[in-house]
Design an enzyme around this catalytic site. Structure first.
Site, PDB file in Angstrom:
ATOM      1  N   ASP A 126       0.802  -1.139  -0.057  1.00 39.14           N
ATOM      2  CA  ASP A 126      -0.057  -0.053   0.014  1.00 39.14           C
ATOM      3  C   ASP A 126       0.943   1.164  -0.119  1.00 39.14           C
ATOM      4  OD1 ASP A 126      -2.334  -1.376   0.086  1.00 39.14           O
ATOM      5  OD2 ASP A 126      -2.378  -1.667   2.178  1.00 39.14           O
TER       6      ASP A 126
ATOM      7  N   ASP B 182      -6.825  -1.400  -4.528  1.00 36.29           N
ATOM      8  CA  ASP B 182      -8.077  -1.071  -3.410  1.00 36.29           C
ATOM      9  C   ASP B 182      -8.950   0.102  -4.150  1.00 36.29           C
ATOM     10  OD1 ASP B 182      -6.952  -2.690  -1.534  1.00 36.29           O
ATOM     11  OD2 ASP B 182      -5.431  -0.965  -0.535  1.00 36.29           O
TER      12      ASP B 182
END
Length: 173
Positions: free
Chosen positions: A135, A153
């Protein structure tokens, strides 16, 4: 009318429906963009050695390896745990693919499910390759850091929003 006597255009395949090519295009594009971005951030830009890089007062880029699911729930440090989370993502993706092809999905639904499946597969690849999900994007305000996320995401969230739109106001209404 039984399935054997139905015209070819009326038959529905268990694994390949009318909108499958559109969904598959979105799956492949999502996985490609997600994996390219992660490769670039880790290998070319080398975000791991830079730490937190401020872009805007509310947005930074950084590297966080998420070994759980959203908000680091169900953290799985072991390789077996990562395999189990990967298996769940693959199973959920397969179920969404079946839903797409059995439902006679609209184009919007195909796009939405393509984004969701592509995002799930992109994150599953990270679990196998990196031992967790890479991330990079961090949104924050007034000292509160909520969520670090990636392209996969964003695709999942966009897919859910498109699916909600399709449910209430889409092509089937």
């Amino acid at each position: 009318m039984n399935i054997e006597s139905a015209p070819q255009s009326q038959r529905r395949s268990f694994l390949w429906g009318r909108t499958a090519p559109l969904a598959l295009a979105f799956i492949v594009a999502t996985v490609a963009v997600d994996q390219f971005h992660k490769w670039w951030m880790l290998s070319v830009y080398d975000i791991g050695s830079k730490g937190r890089v401020r872009i805007f007062p509310f947005f930074d880029i950084t590297y966080v390896k998420n070994i759980g699911i959203s908000y680091s729930l169900f953290d799985q440090e072991s390789l077996l745990g990562q395999y189990l989370l990967t298996a769940f993502a693959v199973f959920a993706s397969f179920c969404l693919w079946l839903w797409l092809n059995r439902s006679g999905a609209s184009r919007l639904m195909a796009i939405a499910l393509g984004l969701i499946i592509g995002g799930a597969i992109g994150n599953a690849i990270d679990r196998l390759r990196l031992g967790g999900v890479a991330d990079f994007f961090s949104l924050h305000a007034y000292g509160y850091y909520w969520y670090v996320f990636n392209v996969a995401d964003m695709a999942i969230v966009a897919g859910v929003l498109v699916l909600l739109y399709e449910s209430f106001w889409g092509e089937s209404h």
